[in-house]
Design a protein around this motif. Sequence first.
Motif, short mmCIF file in Angstrom:
data_model
loop_
_atom_site.label_atom_id
_atom_site.label_comp_id
_atom_site.label_asym_id
_atom_site.label_seq_id
_atom_site.Cartn_x
_atom_site.Cartn_y
_atom_site.Cartn_z
N ALA A 40 0.84 -1.20 0.00
CA ALA A 40 0.00 0.00 0.00
C ALA A 40 0.87 1.25 0.00
CB ALA A 40 -0.93 -0.01 1.21
N ALA A 41 1.93 1.24 0.83
CA ALA A 41 2.81 2.40 0.87
C ALA A 41 3.57 2.55 -0.44
CB ALA A 41 3.80 2.26 2.04
N ALA A 65 -10.84 -5.32 -0.31
CA ALA A 65 -9.78 -5.94 -1.11
C ALA A 65 -8.62 -4.94 -1.18
CB ALA A 65 -10.29 -6.28 -2.50
N VAL A 66 -7.53 -5.36 -1.82
CA VAL A 66 -6.33 -4.53 -1.85
C VAL A 66 -6.57 -3.15 -2.49
CG1 VAL A 66 -3.95 -4.42 -2.66
CG2 VAL A 66 -4.86 -6.55 -1.73
N PRO A 67 -7.29 -3.06 -3.63
CA PRO A 67 -7.47 -1.73 -4.22
C PRO A 67 -8.10 -0.72 -3.25
CG PRO A 67 -8.22 -3.42 -5.73
CD PRO A 67 -7.90 -4.13 -4.45
N GLY A 68 -9.08 -1.16 -2.47
CA GLY A 68 -9.73 -0.26 -1.52
C GLY A 68 -8.75 0.24 -0.48
N VAL A 90 -11.96 0.68 7.93
CA VAL A 90 -13.33 0.69 7.39
C VAL A 90 -13.43 -0.11 6.09
CG1 VAL A 90 -15.18 2.15 6.52
CG2 VAL A 90 -13.83 2.90 8.47
N VAL A 91 -12.42 0.00 5.23
CA VAL A 91 -12.52 -0.66 3.92
C VAL A 91 -11.84 -2.03 3.90
CG1 VAL A 91 -12.65 1.49 2.64
CG2 VAL A 91 -10.43 0.47 3.07
N SER A 92 -11.29 -2.47 5.02
CA SER A 92 -10.48 -3.68 4.98
C SER A 92 -11.31 -4.96 4.98
CB SER A 92 -9.50 -3.67 6.15
OG SER A 92 -9.34 -4.95 6.69
N GLY A 93 -12.35 -5.04 5.82
CA GLY A 93 -13.07 -6.31 5.96
C GLY A 93 -12.37 -7.24 6.92
N VAL A 123 -10.04 -9.48 6.87
CA VAL A 123 -9.78 -10.89 6.57
C VAL A 123 -8.30 -11.15 6.83
CG1 VAL A 123 -9.92 -12.72 4.89
CG2 VAL A 123 -11.54 -10.82 4.80
N ARG A 124 -8.02 -11.99 7.81
CA ARG A 124 -6.61 -12.17 8.16
C ARG A 124 -5.87 -12.91 7.05
NH1 ARG A 124 -5.60 -15.19 13.10
NH2 ARG A 124 -6.22 -13.29 14.14
N GLY A 125 -4.67 -12.46 6.81
CA GLY A 125 -3.87 -13.06 5.74
C GLY A 125 -4.20 -12.50 4.37
N LEU A 126 -5.26 -11.71 4.26
CA LEU A 126 -5.62 -11.16 2.96
C LEU A 126 -5.72 -9.64 2.96
CD1 LEU A 126 -8.36 -13.51 1.43
CD2 LEU A 126 -6.01 -13.20 0.71
N THR A 127 -6.54 -9.09 3.86
CA THR A 127 -6.76 -7.64 3.81
C THR A 127 -6.40 -6.96 5.13
OG1 THR A 127 -9.05 -7.84 4.53
CG2 THR A 127 -8.66 -7.92 2.17
N ASN A 128 -5.54 -7.58 5.91
CA ASN A 128 -5.10 -6.94 7.15
C ASN A 128 -3.78 -6.24 6.94
OD1 ASN A 128 -6.83 -7.11 9.30
ND2 ASN A 128 -6.28 -9.22 9.75
N THR A 129 -3.74 -4.94 7.25
CA THR A 129 -2.44 -4.27 7.25
C THR A 129 -1.83 -4.44 8.64
OG1 THR A 129 -3.43 -2.20 7.93
CG2 THR A 129 -3.21 -2.57 5.56
N LEU A 130 -0.60 -4.00 8.78
CA LEU A 130 0.09 -4.21 10.05
C LEU A 130 -0.65 -3.59 11.24
CD1 LEU A 130 2.47 -5.78 11.01
CD2 LEU A 130 3.94 -3.82 10.60
N PRO A 131 -1.10 -2.34 11.14
CA PRO A 131 -1.84 -1.79 12.29
C PRO A 131 -3.11 -2.59 12.62
CG PRO A 131 -1.20 -0.03 10.81
CD PRO A 131 -0.86 -1.31 10.12
N LEU A 132 -3.81 -3.08 11.61
CA LEU A 132 -5.02 -3.87 11.87
C LEU A 132 -4.65 -5.21 12.49
CD1 LEU A 132 -7.06 -3.27 8.59
CD2 LEU A 132 -7.19 -2.05 10.74
N HIS A 133 -3.54 -5.78 12.03
CA HIS A 133 -3.08 -7.06 12.56
C HIS A 133 -2.76 -6.93 14.05
CE1 HIS A 133 -1.58 -11.10 12.31
NE2 HIS A 133 -0.40 -10.75 12.81
#
Lengths: 334, 286
Positions: free
Chosen positions: B76-77, B149-152, B227-230, B232-242
């Motif tokens: 993302a960065a 998903a990743v684009p969001g 808000v846009v992540s959903g 889903v671990r291993g798929l749409t989690n960024t480090l802060p969400l993890h």
Amino acid sequence: MLRLIRAFTALVLAFAAASSQADVTLLNVSYDPTRELYQDFNKSFAKYWEGKAKETVVVKQSHGGSGKQARSVIDGLDADVVTLALAYDIDEIAERAKLLPADWQKRLPHNSSPYTSTIVFLVRKGNPKGIRDWDDLAKPGVSVITPNPKTSGGARWNYLAAWGSVLKKGGSEAQAKDLVARIYGNVAVLDSGARGSTTTFVERGIGDVLIAWENEAYLSVKELGPGKFEIVTPSLSILAEPPVALVDKVADRKGTRKVAQAYLEHWYTPEAQEIAARNFYRPIDPQVAARHEKEFPKVNLFTIDQVFGGWQRAQKTHFADGGTFDQIFQPGRK
Amino acid sequence: MAAVLDLPMSVVRPRARRVAGVPVALVGIALAYLTLFLFLPLFAVFFEALRKGWGVYAAAVADADAWAAIRLTLLAAAIAVPANLVFGVAAAWAIAKFDFPGKSVLITLIDLPFSVSPVVSGLIYVLVFGLQGWFGPALADHGVKVIFAVPGIVLATIFVTFPFIARELIPLMQAQGREEEEAAVLLGANAWHLLWRVTLPNVKWGLLYGVILCNARAMGEFGAVSVVSGHVRGLTNTLPLHIEILYNEYQFAGAFACASLLAILALVTLVLKTWVESRVARETVI
């Protein structure tokens, strides 16, 4: 410069391409306290499916407050199956997004609820405030922790359990409303999900009593040190039935219907029922339930259909805009 | 030159001696404040992360879901920062060096992500690209997934970080004025030469500074991405969400281990920032 851009793009693509190794991937969108439950269950199902269909299956999980999770599925989160805290949230998905038929709850045994639970109290060691039953939560000076019923399924069960306990003892609706209003007047922190409330009570040490799922209460005692907390089972509580459902449109689009259906049916095997019991959910299989009889105290349980006429009515009366919760809960105006 | 600089110093000195206690008190207050709000939490992060030993720390960081989160955060960065670099330079160049109608509107719009709550920025994308939103159904028919998903996640990251570079460059470019550009144009430079040979070299350290800040925020963003992540671990989690997920699952050592990665990133950013600032200071003196 051009070479730099090309190298950079390659790097980004390499990052994006990594992952995906299983034959089938399912997404299970679930509510807050089931994290540990589904870790165990997914392993069991993967083994079962590998033996049966010779396919490796990976189940991805998403957890959060039940209402919030339903909202995400409505907004397009690709759940093959939903395993939420209460039927109303899945009704919402059926009604607003039409992703599954309205009669989804009839498709699996036991109202599509392969495990049940109830609502109990978690108190600090020695029960310093002497909390025994629902009335004690309303006493002045008792600080109560429960999540927000607008976003959390567990919180709605908590709310209805308190309300129903009055009705079942022969009290009137007005008396029930009064008790619930006084309990919510004692609420110190209103988190958005059940797990958030548990962390508030257990980790941050706020409050005298946590109104919690039975499974969540047992889990926090196990995880965070037995001897620090005690579980108090009220004389009367509600039979909580967290249902599971296949999200037809998503599963059909992804071509995963067969696996997803088998995933949910796997819940009704003795092996899976054993997993539920080990994670402190009450199994529905009578034999497995008999084996774990000692672990689950006998509680006088009433159902939502008996006392509230089902989730649709309960939701409308109590949690919709202007419902009883909005009438009684006005922070800052006591 | 030196003589000119000496003069004001000698004027200041006696006055400073008279209020000698004040600087000491000020430094003391600043240090106490920093200790309470910065060093202590920072220490706590590393202490908690390593409390159960290096083994647990390494396991938490090497976990497959943690790696997926790290990869997604870097991805993302890696998209958001270059995108905002191009946008930031273009916007700053236009605003500082040219006159056009609607300029003040553009400046206000650039500041928008700073004034909007990140949660709202996330919700905008849900409303636009969600299944019940404006373009969601049409996109879903073509099998395109944006939110959850990743684009969001990339879009939300770009949105919350886009003011950083532009905001850094605009005042710098405005302060430098247009004389050099005007001279270059008189000497026959085209727009491309103007940008590469005149404008960018003058602002390169400011630009780097903006990139560093933008990158730090891109990797650390929580609200909008949540808000846009959903989730889903291993798929749409960024480090802060993890980190939030681990914390909620009673894996405190793991949560703090991942938090320490973000803290290290912050420290690296701080060092880079200081270095860039010193370069900027030196260049302006010369």
